[in-house]
Scaffold this motif. Structure first.
Motif, PDB file in Angstrom:
ATOM      1  N   TYR A 111      -7.388   3.851  -3.493  1.00  0.00           N
ATOM      2  CA  TYR A 111      -6.615   3.094  -2.499  1.00  0.00           C
ATOM      3  C   TYR A 111      -7.029   3.462  -1.075  1.00  0.00           C
ATOM      4  CZ  TYR A 111      -3.706   0.218  -5.368  1.00  0.00           C
ATOM      5  OH  TYR A 111      -3.299  -0.777  -6.196  1.00  0.00           O
ATOM      6  N   CYS A 171      -8.555   0.727   1.605  1.00  0.00           N
ATOM      7  CA  CYS A 171      -7.413   0.355   2.427  1.00  0.00           C
ATOM      8  C   CYS A 171      -7.859  -0.413   3.671  1.00  0.00           C
ATOM      9  CB  CYS A 171      -6.594   1.587   2.820  1.00  0.00           C
ATOM     10  SG  CYS A 171      -7.303   2.561   4.165  1.00  0.00           S
ATOM     11  N   ASN A 212      -3.207   0.250   7.214  1.00  0.00           N
ATOM     12  CA  ASN A 212      -2.737   1.304   6.307  1.00  0.00           C
ATOM     13  C   ASN A 212      -3.242   2.690   6.706  1.00  0.00           C
ATOM     14  OD1 ASN A 212      -3.542  -1.070   3.809  1.00  0.00           O
ATOM     15  ND2 ASN A 212      -1.451  -0.594   4.458  1.00  0.00           N
ATOM     16  N   PHE A 240       0.821  -1.213   0.000  1.00  0.00           N
ATOM     17  CA  PHE A 240       0.000   0.000   0.000  1.00  0.00           C
ATOM     18  C   PHE A 240       0.855   1.264   0.000  1.00  0.00           C
ATOM     19  CE2 PHE A 240      -2.366   3.387   2.104  1.00  0.00           C
ATOM     20  CZ  PHE A 240      -3.594   3.346   1.456  1.00  0.00           C
TER      21      PHE A 240
END
Length: 868
Positions: A532, A536, A540, A501
C-alpha cells in the motif's frame, strides 16, 4: 567403541548420543578414509547384524560419496577416486554381496551405495563393467530379491548419472527394465522396481522412443501396468505416463486416442488417492505442455518464424470427458485433512486452472452451470467446490467474456465471506483475491469497492488461510488501481482507493500486532502494508509519515528487549519482526524520497543499534543493509554523515564468504552508496575495491556473487570518474580473465552462469568506459579495447533468446559509448565486425527503449567509422 555400536548410536533417540556417533564417523573418515569405507561395506554385507545397523552403514557410505553442493561433490568424488583400486574393488564387491542378500532391505541399501559409487566412477570410466554385471543379475530368474535390488540400483543409477554417459547401454538397460515391468512378471516387488527404473531411464532412451515398434512396446507395458492389481505399481505406472507426456508429447497422439484418454479418466476416478493424484497430474502435464507450446508459437509468429512444435489440442479434445470428473473431484475434500498436504481435490482444482488456460473461453459455458447448481448448496463440500471452480477459471478465458459472470458472481461471493464453514470462507477469500488480481479493470469496480474492501478487512480477523488470502486480495486492489505501477516519481495526486487507504492500512497494522502468527499472517500483513505504501497517492503521504514514526517506535521497543531474549523460538520471532519492520521502512524510504530526511537521524540511529545487537546474525544484517541502500538512494549526498558508522559492518560482511546472501547484499549496498554519493565516496573506494577484488579472487565465495561484484565495480567507476585509473590495469586484467571463461556444453548450469557472468562483465565495462570518457582518458583505456571486444563478440554470438532485453540494451549501449569515445577510427576494425553490424541492424522483437538504444549506437558507429 565397536563400529557396530557407533552405527547403532546414530539411531539413538538421545540427540547428544547421535551427535557423538556422527562425529566419531566423521573423524574415522578423515583419519583413514579407505579403512573407513572398508569397515562400512563389511557391515552392510554382514548378515548377522541387525538391519538398522546395516542401514546406518549403508547410509554412511552414501553420505561419504554424495553431496548436493557441486563443489563438495567434486571433493568427495576426488577423495573416492584417490582410494587404491584394491580397496575400492573390495567395497564394490561387498555392496554386490549385499545386493544378493535374502534380506530385501539390505539389498535396497546396497542398491543406493552402488548407485553412489557409479555416479563417480562411470563418468571417470573406472567401472566400465558395472552395467553388464547388473544386467546379468537382472536375468537371474531364480533370485527375485536380487532382481528387485538390482532394478532398484539401475533406477538409482539412471537418476543420478548423466544420460549421455549411459547412452551406449540404453538398449540393454531398457530391455532389462521393460522385461521386469511386464504384466506377466510373477513378483510384484520386481515389477514395481522395474517400473520405477523405467521412469528414471526415460530421458536417455530417446532414440528408442523415435522407433515406432519399440515405442509401442514401451507404451503397452506402461499402460498395462496402470491396471495392475498392485496399487504401488499402478501409481508408478501413471508416474511414468506423466514423465512420458512431459518428454515425448509430440509422439503421443496415437496413444491418446487408443488408450490414454480412457486409462487416465479411469485413474482419476480411482478410489485410491495416490492413483487418482497421478492420473490428474497426467492431465496437468498435458496442459502445461500445451500452454508452453501456445506461448512458443505466439512468439514465433511475432518474429515471423515457423513454429517448431505443434499443439495437438489433447486438452480441448478431451475437455468433455475430463472436465466432469475434475468437477466431481473438487467436492472430495476431507475436513480433517492437513491443509498443507496435497490431496485429490486440490490437484483437481490445479488441473482445472491449467485447463482453463489452455481451452480458454470454451470452459466457461461448461463450468458455470456447475457453479450455479452448487454454490448455494446446503452441503459445504459442494459450496466450496463451486467457489473453487469459479476461482480456477478466472485466468485463461477472455476478461471481456468473463465480465458479466464475474460481476454477477461478486454479488454472491462477497456475502459468502460470512459462510458458516471456514473452508468455504477460505476459498471465497482466495477467489475474490484472484478477481482482484485479474478482473478489476474489466468490471465497474465502483459498484463493488466498498463491499469488497469491507469483506477483505473483515476477513483479517479470521483464522487459518483466510486472513493471508484477504491480505493478498487487498494487495491486488492496491496494485491494480495504481496506473503508475508503483513508480515513486509518477505518484498521482489521488485515486479511487485514496479514501480507503487509512482504514486499510490501520486494519493491516492491527494484524501485525496479533499474538498468534497463524500461517505467517504477521509477515503477510507487513508485506501488504509495504504494497500500500509503494502504490499510495500524494494525498496518503501524511499517513505514510505517521506510519514511519510508528515503525520506529516498534523497532525501538524490540531493541530494548534484545538482551532479554533467551529461547531460540523467541529469538527467531524477534528476528522475523525486525525483518518485517525493516521491509516496511524500505518501502517508506523509497516512496518518500528525500522527505525522509526529517526522521533520518532517528532511523539511522535505530538501524545502527540493530546492526550492533545482531552483528552475528547475517539475515538481520541483510535487512540493515537493504534499509541503508534505500536511505542512500533517497538521501543521496545527505547520506554521507552516516557512512562511517556503518562502514565496519559493511567491510566485515564482505569478508564473510560463507554467508553468500549477506555478501551479495553488502555488494549491492556498495553500488547504492556510490550511485548516491558520486565522487564523495572516493575516500572509501580503496576499502571497497580491496574487498571486492579479494572476493573476485576467492575460491570459497559462491561464484554467483561475483556477477554483482562486477556490477558494483562499474558503479564505483562511474562515481569516481577519472580517479578509477588507479584501479584500471588490475580490473581490466581480471575482466579479461573472467571473459575467457567457457562452459562445458553439457553443463547447463555452468552455461547459464557464463552467460550471466558476461552480462556482469559488460556492466563493469560500461561503468569503466563512461568514467574514462568523462575524464578524457581515452588513451589510457585504448590498450584494453581488444579484450573488451572479445567479450562483446562472445555475447553477440550467444543465442539471442538467452539474453534479456535489458542485457541486450546494455550491450548496445556499450558499443555506442565506445564509438562516441573513439570517433576518429581508432577502433574502426572492431566496430565494423560483422557480428556488431548485424546486431545493430537487427531490432525485431526488442522493446521500444532498446530499439532507440540500437538506433543511437548505430548512428554513433556510423560516424566513428565513416569520418575516419
Amino acid at each position: 567403541m565397536d563400529p557396530a555400536q557407533i552405527l547403532a548410536n546414530t539411531y539413538s533417540p538421545d540427540a547428544s548420543t547421535r551427535d557423538d556417533a556422527t562425529a566419531r564417523l566423521e573423524q574415522a573418515a578423515n583419519e583413514n578414509f579407505p579403512a573407513y569405507m572398508s569397515m562400512l561395506s563389511a557391515e552392510v554385507t554382514n548378515e548377522s547384524r541387525d538391519q538398522f545397523i546395516r542401514n546406518a552403514a549403508g547410509l554412511a557410505i552414501k553420505n561419504a560419496l554424495t553431496a548436493r553442493d557441486p563443489k563438495r561433490q567434486n571433493e568427495m568424488s576426488q577423495r573416492w577416486l584417490a582410494v587404491d583400486a584394491n580397496t575400492r574393488q573390495q567395497v564394490k564387491n561387498n555392496c554386490f554381496m549385499a545386493l544378493h542378500s535374502s534380506n530385501t532391505r539390505a539389498g535396497g541399501v546396497a542398491a543406493q551405495d552402488i548407485a553412489a559409487i557409479a555416479a563417480i566412477e562411470l563418468p571417470a570410466n573406472t567401472w566400465p563393467e558395472l552395467i553388464e554385471q547388473l544386467l546379468g543379475f537382472v536375468n537371474n530368474a531364480a533370485n527375485a530379491g536380487l532382481r528387485m535390488a538390482t532394478l532398484q540400483a539401475i533406477g538409482y543409477i539412471c537418476e543420478q548419472v548423466k544420460p549421455e554417459i549411459l547412452q551406449t547401454r540404453a538398449n540393454e538397460i531398457l530391455t532389462a527394465v521393460v522385461q521386469g515391468a511386464r504384466k506377466d512378471e510373477p513378483e510384484t516387488e520386481v515389477q514395481l522396481a522395474a517400473v520405477n527404473a523405467l521412469y528414471n531411464s526415460l530421458e536417455f532412451v530417446r532414440d528408442n522412443f523415435e522407433r515406432e515398434g519399440e515405442r509401442n512396446y514401451i507404451m503397452q507395458v506402461v499402460c498395462e501396468a496402470t491396471q495392475s492389481p498392485s496399487v504401488p505399481v499402478q501409481v508408478a505406472a501413471f508416474e511414468c505416463l506423466v514423465r512420458i507426456m512431459n518428454l515425448y508429447y509430440d509422439k503421443m497422439a496415437f496413444y491418446m486416442e487408443r488408450a490414454l484418454f480412457g486409462l487416465t479418466v479411469l485413474g482419476m476416478r480411482s478410489s485410491e488417492p495416490n492413483v487418482a493424484l497421478q492420473a490428474i497430474e497426467f492431465w496437468s502435464t498435458v496442459c502445461d505442455e500445451e500452454i508452453d507450446i501456445i506461448v512458443e508459437n505466439t512468439e514465433a509468429e511475432e518474429y515471423g518464424e515457423i513454429p517448431t512444435r505443434t499443439c495437438k489440442n489433447f486438452a480441448k479434445i478431451a475437455l468433455n470427458e475430463i472436465l466432469p470428473v475434475l468437477l466431481t473431484l473438487l467436492s472430495t475434500q476431507d475436513e480433517d485433512a492437513d491443509e498443507e498436504e496435497w490431496n485429490v481435490s486440490m490437484a483437481a482444482a490445479h488441473c482445472l486452472s491449467l485447463l482453463a488456460q489452455v481451452v480458454l473461453d470454451d470452459i466457461v459455458s461448461l463450468v458455470v452451470p456447475y457453479i450455479e447448481a452448487h454454490i448455494k448448496s446446503a452441503d459445504w463440500h459442494q459450496r466450496e467446490a463451486a467457489v473453487m471452480a469459479f476461482g480456477s477459471i478466472i485466468e485463461g478465458p477472455s476478461p471481456k467474456g468473463l465480465q458479466p459472470i464475474v460481476a454477477q458472481g461478486l454479488t454472491v461471493l462477497i456475502p459468502m465471506m460470512n459462510d458458516a464453514h471456514p473452508a468455504v470462507k477460505d476459498t471465497v477469500a482466495w477467489t475474490l483475491g484472484k478477481i482482484s488480481d485479474l478482473m478489476l479493470s474489466h468490471i465497474a469496480i465502483e459498484n463493488f469497492m466498498v463491499p469488497l474492501i469491507n469483506a477483505f478487512v473483515q476477513g483479517l480477523d479470521e483464522k487459518g488461510r483466510i486472513a493471508p488470502n484477504c491480505c493478498w486480495g487487498l494487495m491486488n486492489i492496491a496494485i491494480q488501481l495504481d496506473p503508475t505501477d508503483g513508480d515513486a516519481e509518477s505518484t498521482p495526486d489521488t485515486s479511487p482507493l485514496s479514501p480507503y487507504f487509512d482504514g486499510i492500512v490501520n486494519a493491516l497494522w492491527r494484524v501485525t500486532d496479533r499474538r498468534d502468527n497463524d500461517h505467517n499472517i504477521r509477515t503477510t500483513a507487513y508485506e501488504a502494508i509495504s504494497t500500500y505504501i509503494e502504490h499510495c497517492n500524494k494525498d496518503n503521504l501524511n499517513t505514510v509519515g505517521q506510519l514511519a514514526q510508528q515503525l520506529l517506535v516498534r523497532m525501538e521497543s524490540l531493541l530494548s528487549q534484545a538482551n532479554e531474549i533467551l529461547g531460540t523460538d523467541d529469538r527467531n520471532n524477534w528476528h522475523e519482526l525486525m525483518s518485517n519492520i525493516c521491509g516496511v521502512l524500505i518501502s517508506v524510504t523509497r516512496k518518500t524520497g528525500s522527505n525522509i530526511s526529517h526522521i533520518s537521524d532517528r532511523m539511522m540511529t535505530d538501524v545502527l543499534q540493530l546492526a550492533t545487537v545482531a552483528s552475528r546474525t547475517s539475515t538481520v544484517l541483510e535487512d540493515v543493509f537493504l534499509v541503508l541502500g534505500a536511505a542512500a538512494t533517497s538521501l543521496e549526498q545527505a547520506f554521507l554523515p552516516y557512512l562511517n558508522a556503518f562502514l565496519p559492518f559493511l567491510l566485515a560482511s564482505l569478508k564473510a564468504h560463507e554467508e553468500t546472501q549477506l555478501v551479495n547484499v553488502a555488494v549491492g549496498l556498495i553500488g547504492d552508496i556510490c550511485r548516491a554519493l558520486g565522487d564523495q565516496c572516493l575516500p572509501y573506494c580503496n576499502a571497497f575495491m580491496t574487498a571486492l577484488i579479494e572476493n573476485l579472487q576467492s575460491d570459497t565465495l559462491a561464484r554467483s556473487v561475483k556477477i554483482p561484484i562486477l556490477q558494483a565495480i562499474g558503479d564505483i567507476a562511474i562515481a569516481i570518474g577519472g580517479n578509477f585509473e588507479h584501479y584500471l590495469s588490475t580490473i581490466m586484467e581480471m575482466l579479461k580473465q573472467a571473459g575467457a571463461m567457457e562452459a562445458d556444453p553439457l553443463d547447463a548450469a555452468l552455461q547459464e552462469y557464463v552467460v550471466r557472468l558476461r552480462d556482469g562483465i559488460i556492466d563493469a565495462y560500461v561503468g569503466i568506459v563512461q568514467s574514462m570518457r568523462a575524464s578524457h582518458k581515452e588513451n589510457e583505456l585504448l590498450p584494453y579495447i581488444p579484450s573488451v571486444f572479445i567479450v562483446i563478440l562472445k555475447c553477440l554470438n550467444e543465442d539471442e533468446y538467452d539474453r534479456s532485453d535489458t542485457s541486450t540494451r546494455t550491450l548496445l549501449g556499450l558499443i555506442g559509448e565506445l564509438a562516441v569515445m573513439y570517433p576518429n577510427g581508432q577502433i574502426k576494425e572492431y566496430l565494423l565486425n560483422d557480428a556488431v553490424v548485424q546486431t545493430l541492424k537487427y531490432t525485431r522483437g526488442r522493446s521500444k527503449i532498446t530499439k532507440a538504444t540500437a538506433k543511437w549506437a548505430k548512428d554513433a558507429v556510423k560516424k566513428a567509422t565513416t569520418l575516419a
